[in-house]
Design a protein around this motif. Structure first.
Motif, PDB file in Angstrom:
ATOM      1  N   VAL A  87       1.349  -1.436   0.494  1.00  0.00           N
ATOM      2  CA  VAL A  87      -0.244  -0.178  -0.251  1.00  0.00           C
ATOM      3  C   VAL A  87       0.954   1.420  -0.108  1.00  0.00           C
ATOM      4  O   VAL A  87       0.498   2.197  -0.692  1.00  0.00           O
ATOM      5  CB  VAL A  87      -1.110  -0.419   1.161  1.00  0.00           C
ATOM      6  N   GLU A  88       1.129   0.655   1.001  1.00  0.00           N
ATOM      7  CA  GLU A  88       2.897   2.048   0.807  1.00  0.00           C
ATOM      8  C   GLU A  88       3.490   2.826  -0.682  1.00  0.00           C
ATOM      9  O   GLU A  88       3.762   4.156  -1.207  1.00  0.00           O
ATOM     10  CB  GLU A  88       4.083   2.512   1.934  1.00  0.00           C
ATOM     11  N   LYS A  89       3.531   1.770  -1.308  1.00  0.00           N
ATOM     12  CA  LYS A  89       4.270   2.170  -2.681  1.00  0.00           C
ATOM     13  C   LYS A  89       3.584   2.537  -3.671  1.00  0.00           C
ATOM     14  O   LYS A  89       4.170   2.626  -4.807  1.00  0.00           O
ATOM     15  CB  LYS A  89       5.651   0.478  -2.754  1.00  0.00           C
ATOM     16  N   VAL A  90       2.228   1.565  -3.717  1.00  0.00           N
ATOM     17  CA  VAL A  90       1.371   1.659  -4.744  1.00  0.00           C
ATOM     18  C   VAL A  90       0.364   2.611  -4.596  1.00  0.00           C
ATOM     19  O   VAL A  90       0.039   3.093  -5.751  1.00  0.00           O
ATOM     20  CB  VAL A  90       0.793   0.153  -5.132  1.00  0.00           C
ATOM     21  N   CYS A  91      -0.100   2.704  -3.827  1.00  0.00           N
ATOM     22  CA  CYS A  91      -0.780   3.743  -3.443  1.00  0.00           C
ATOM     23  C   CYS A  91      -0.867   4.746  -3.378  1.00  0.00           C
ATOM     24  O   CYS A  91      -0.085   5.488  -2.533  1.00  0.00           O
ATOM     25  CB  CYS A  91      -2.045   2.762  -2.290  1.00  0.00           C
ATOM     26  N   SER A  92      -1.833   5.716  -3.486  1.00  0.00           N
ATOM     27  CA  SER A  92      -2.380   7.195  -2.976  1.00  0.00           C
ATOM     28  C   SER A  92      -3.138   7.254  -2.356  1.00  0.00           C
ATOM     29  O   SER A  92      -3.247   8.029  -0.922  1.00  0.00           O
ATOM     30  CB  SER A  92      -2.818   7.960  -4.194  1.00  0.00           C
ATOM     31  N   HIS A  93      -4.681   6.860  -2.242  1.00  0.00           N
ATOM     32  CA  HIS A  93      -5.140   6.598  -0.586  1.00  0.00           C
ATOM     33  C   HIS A  93      -5.155   5.257   0.040  1.00  0.00           C
ATOM     34  O   HIS A  93      -4.892   4.164  -0.785  1.00  0.00           O
ATOM     35  CB  HIS A  93      -6.630   6.663  -1.052  1.00  0.00           C
ATOM     36  N   VAL A  94      -5.543   5.076   1.226  1.00  0.00           N
ATOM     37  CA  VAL A  94      -6.417   4.029   2.160  1.00  0.00           C
ATOM     38  C   VAL A  94      -7.016   3.565   2.454  1.00  0.00           C
ATOM     39  O   VAL A  94      -7.131   5.102   3.255  1.00  0.00           O
ATOM     40  CB  VAL A  94      -4.469   3.621   2.616  1.00  0.00           C
ATOM     41  N   VAL A  95      -7.715   3.150   3.044  1.00  0.00           N
ATOM     42  CA  VAL A  95      -8.406   2.592   4.038  1.00  0.00           C
ATOM     43  C   VAL A  95      -8.208   1.585   4.971  1.00  0.00           C
ATOM     44  O   VAL A  95      -7.561   0.313   4.404  1.00  0.00           O
ATOM     45  CB  VAL A  95     -10.340   1.706   3.453  1.00  0.00           C
ATOM     46  N   VAL A  96      -7.954   1.485   6.142  1.00  0.00           N
ATOM     47  CA  VAL A  96      -7.495   0.674   6.936  1.00  0.00           C
ATOM     48  C   VAL A  96      -8.804  -0.004   7.573  1.00  0.00           C
ATOM     49  O   VAL A  96      -9.548   0.740   8.866  1.00  0.00           O
ATOM     50  CB  VAL A  96      -6.770   0.952   8.079  1.00  0.00           C
ATOM     51  N   LEU A  97      -8.530  -1.369   7.895  1.00  0.00           N
ATOM     52  CA  LEU A  97     -10.197  -1.742   8.063  1.00  0.00           C
ATOM     53  C   LEU A  97      -8.993  -2.730   9.630  1.00  0.00           C
ATOM     54  O   LEU A  97      -8.057  -3.434   9.474  1.00  0.00           O
ATOM     55  CB  LEU A  97      -9.703  -3.192   7.588  1.00  0.00           C
ATOM     56  N   ARG A  98      -9.811  -3.577  10.637  1.00  0.00           N
ATOM     57  CA  ARG A  98      -9.453  -4.140  11.792  1.00  0.00           C
ATOM     58  C   ARG A  98     -10.575  -4.565  12.164  1.00  0.00           C
ATOM     59  O   ARG A  98     -11.500  -3.754  12.798  1.00  0.00           O
ATOM     60  CB  ARG A  98      -8.942  -3.740  12.341  1.00  0.00           C
ATOM     61  N   LYS A  99     -11.400  -6.159  11.539  1.00  0.00           N
ATOM     62  CA  LYS A  99     -11.973  -6.239  12.892  1.00  0.00           C
ATOM     63  C   LYS A  99     -13.624  -5.636  11.290  1.00  0.00           C
ATOM     64  O   LYS A  99     -14.714  -5.607  12.584  1.00  0.00           O
ATOM     65  CB  LYS A  99     -12.129  -6.941  14.274  1.00  0.00           C
ATOM     66  N   GLY A 100     -13.375  -5.646  10.483  1.00  0.00           N
ATOM     67  CA  GLY A 100     -14.990  -5.101   9.672  1.00  0.00           C
ATOM     68  C   GLY A 100     -15.238  -3.371  10.222  1.00  0.00           C
ATOM     69  O   GLY A 100     -16.152  -2.526   9.219  1.00  0.00           O
ATOM     70  N   GLU A 101     -13.884  -2.491  11.122  1.00  0.00           N
ATOM     71  CA  GLU A 101     -14.192  -1.953  11.638  1.00  0.00           C
ATOM     72  C   GLU A 101     -13.263  -0.995  10.481  1.00  0.00           C
ATOM     73  O   GLU A 101     -11.753  -1.327  10.996  1.00  0.00           O
ATOM     74  CB  GLU A 101     -14.188  -1.359  13.015  1.00  0.00           C
ATOM     75  N   LEU A 154     -10.462   2.221  10.802  1.00  0.00           N
ATOM     76  CA  LEU A 154      -9.394   3.256  11.903  1.00  0.00           C
ATOM     77  C   LEU A 154      -9.232   3.785  10.821  1.00  0.00           C
ATOM     78  O   LEU A 154      -8.649   5.093  11.351  1.00  0.00           O
ATOM     79  CB  LEU A 154      -8.357   1.866  12.197  1.00  0.00           C
ATOM     80  N   TYR A 155      -8.712   4.160   9.830  1.00  0.00           N
ATOM     81  CA  TYR A 155      -8.228   5.284   8.907  1.00  0.00           C
ATOM     82  C   TYR A 155      -8.760   5.615   7.467  1.00  0.00           C
ATOM     83  O   TYR A 155      -9.084   4.368   6.670  1.00  0.00           O
ATOM     84  CB  TYR A 155      -6.487   5.626   9.050  1.00  0.00           C
ATOM     85  N   SER A 156      -9.273   6.840   6.830  1.00  0.00           N
ATOM     86  CA  SER A 156      -9.095   6.697   5.567  1.00  0.00           C
ATOM     87  C   SER A 156      -8.619   8.038   5.467  1.00  0.00           C
ATOM     88  O   SER A 156      -9.403   9.101   5.499  1.00  0.00           O
ATOM     89  CB  SER A 156     -10.912   6.980   5.750  1.00  0.00           C
ATOM     90  N   GLY A 157      -8.121   7.896   3.903  1.00  0.00           N
ATOM     91  CA  GLY A 157      -7.507   9.585   3.340  1.00  0.00           C
ATOM     92  C   GLY A 157      -6.416   8.705   2.543  1.00  0.00           C
ATOM     93  O   GLY A 157      -6.013   8.290   2.065  1.00  0.00           O
ATOM     94  N   ARG A 158      -5.700   9.982   2.866  1.00  0.00           N
ATOM     95  CA  ARG A 158      -3.838   9.807   2.096  1.00  0.00           C
ATOM     96  C   ARG A 158      -3.087   9.860   2.739  1.00  0.00           C
ATOM     97  O   ARG A 158      -3.353   9.181   3.449  1.00  0.00           O
ATOM     98  CB  ARG A 158      -4.163  11.388   1.339  1.00  0.00           C
ATOM     99  N   ASP A 187      -0.373   9.366   2.646  1.00  0.00           N
ATOM    100  CA  ASP A 187       1.103  10.625   2.781  1.00  0.00           C
ATOM    101  C   ASP A 187       0.548  11.062   4.118  1.00  0.00           C
ATOM    102  O   ASP A 187       1.588  11.566   4.697  1.00  0.00           O
ATOM    103  CB  ASP A 187       1.202  11.558   1.093  1.00  0.00           C
ATOM    104  N   GLU A 188      -1.027  11.893   3.893  1.00  0.00           N
ATOM    105  CA  GLU A 188      -0.829  12.346   4.729  1.00  0.00           C
ATOM    106  C   GLU A 188      -1.665  11.729   6.203  1.00  0.00           C
ATOM    107  O   GLU A 188      -0.475  11.866   7.250  1.00  0.00           O
ATOM    108  CB  GLU A 188      -2.346  12.474   4.513  1.00  0.00           C
ATOM    109  N   MET A 189      -0.944  10.272   6.317  1.00  0.00           N
ATOM    110  CA  MET A 189      -1.420   9.587   7.361  1.00  0.00           C
ATOM    111  C   MET A 189       0.124   8.715   7.386  1.00  0.00           C
ATOM    112  O   MET A 189       0.428   8.396   9.172  1.00  0.00           O
ATOM    113  CB  MET A 189      -1.846   7.713   6.752  1.00  0.00           C
ATOM    114  N   ILE A 190       1.240   9.217   6.939  1.00  0.00           N
ATOM    115  CA  ILE A 190       2.460   9.164   7.544  1.00  0.00           C
ATOM    116  C   ILE A 190       2.968  10.129   7.130  1.00  0.00           C
ATOM    117  O   ILE A 190       4.857  10.916   7.116  1.00  0.00           O
ATOM    118  CB  ILE A 190       3.142   7.873   6.415  1.00  0.00           C
ATOM    119  N   SER A 191       2.771  11.806   7.389  1.00  0.00           N
ATOM    120  CA  SER A 191       2.965  12.334   7.657  1.00  0.00           C
ATOM    121  C   SER A 191       3.687  12.895   9.507  1.00  0.00           C
ATOM    122  O   SER A 191       3.371  14.356   9.476  1.00  0.00           O
ATOM    123  CB  SER A 191       2.374  13.537   7.022  1.00  0.00           C
TER     124      SER A 191
END
Length: 305
Positions: free
Chosen positions: A192-206, A208-212, A214-218
């Protein structure tokens, strides 16, 4: 931004198990989106719902502007959500001709899409002679035959060797550079870090994060530190507003920054305080570290709720 897929409060239950819980996010045209999470986090279930192969329990989703039926919208979608399934004794070209017939696509598209995935020179070779990576690349070519608005991939590099992984990731980047929106599910943070511009992070169906990405790792990063005055250094760091969490392993101190600070400024500050550093390295947090922090925060919130 032009929406491709909009998901609102989507929930899917299998008996007592909630696979997807109140999930909402929007995919806009021209980006590469990753749905990131460990196995069992609801990634494949979410893809199955929007592709009409899994029935939702609650919530809704719509494609494009919402005025297109899911049946018609899926004609503009290319998807690979299972292992490639072609006839083993037929060539790549023969297999794609069958797909063209099913999709109502002209055969002229075959050479173009085989070129995209680097298989044009192997078009006359039987599918059974292909490596796992080549089979996956042929599946991508197949999914591209109808020139989809969005390409959906479920764990596209699963089981591949390092060379195969690199090839698939490069193909994804090339397809995205041509303007096709991509949604891929992965349990690999590195992917995801190498390929994606945006990410939706899921854990147990919930979510946790949705957005860019680079902003997640800023974050402002962290210092790795060592000094003879170990305890005094820890006290200074704990008292300084620039620093948040500290991690101490033997004589190595990891200090996470709340605000920007250069290594040279920090070194001068410590020198002025009478502390000589024997080790000073500044690093940026990886997506993996961000992911672990998100997971820790969720678990902490659940315990205090």
């Amino acid at each position: 931004m032009e929406p491709i897929l909009t998901i609102n409060n989507l929930t899917k239950k299998f008996g007592y198990l909630t696979a997807v819980k109140d999930l909402s996010f929007t995919i806009n045209k021209g980006n590469v989106y990753g749905i990131l999470g460990p196995n069992g986090s609801g990634k494949s279930t979410t893809l199955g719902i929007v592709l009409n192969v899994v029935n939702k329990t609650n919530g809704n989703f719509h494609w494009f502007d919402g005025n297109t039926t899911t049946h018609d919208a899926l004609k503009q979608v290319g998807a690979i959500i299972e292992r490639p399934n072609f006839y083993p004794y037929m060539t790549a070209e023969q297999n794609l001709k069958l797909v063209c017939r099913i999709k109502g696509v002209d055969h002229s598209k075959i050479a173009e899409k085989l070129e995209v995935v680097g298989l044009l020179d192997r078009k006359d070779h039987k599918f059974k002679t292909y490596s796992l990576g080549m089979k996956q690349r042929l599946a991508i070519a197949s999914a591209l035959l109808n020139d989809p608005e969005i390409l959906i991939l479920d764990e596209p590099t699963n089981g591949l060797d390092p060379q195969g992984i690199h090839q698939i990731r490069q193909i994804i980047k090339d397809i995205a550079a041509d303007g096709t929106t991509i949604l891929l599910a992965s349990h690999l943070l590195d992917e995801v870090e190498k390929v994606c511009s945006h990410v939706v992070v899921l854990r147990k169906g919930e979510k946790l994060y949705s957005g860019r990405v680079d902003e997640m790792i800023s974050s402002h990063g962290f210092f790795e530190l060592k000094a003879e005055k170990h305890d005094q250094l820890i006290q200074l760091l704990e008292a300084h507003s620039n620093f948040g969490k500290l991690k101490i392993e033997d004589d190595l101190i990891t200090a996470f920054l709340n605000e920007p600070m250069s290594a040279s400024d920090f070194n001068k500050l410590m020198f002025d305080k009478g502390i000589l550093l024997s080790h000073l390295v500044k690093r940026k947090e990886s997506l993996e570290e961000q992911f672990l922090q998100l997971t820790d925060n969720l678990e902490t919130n659940q315990k205090t709720a």
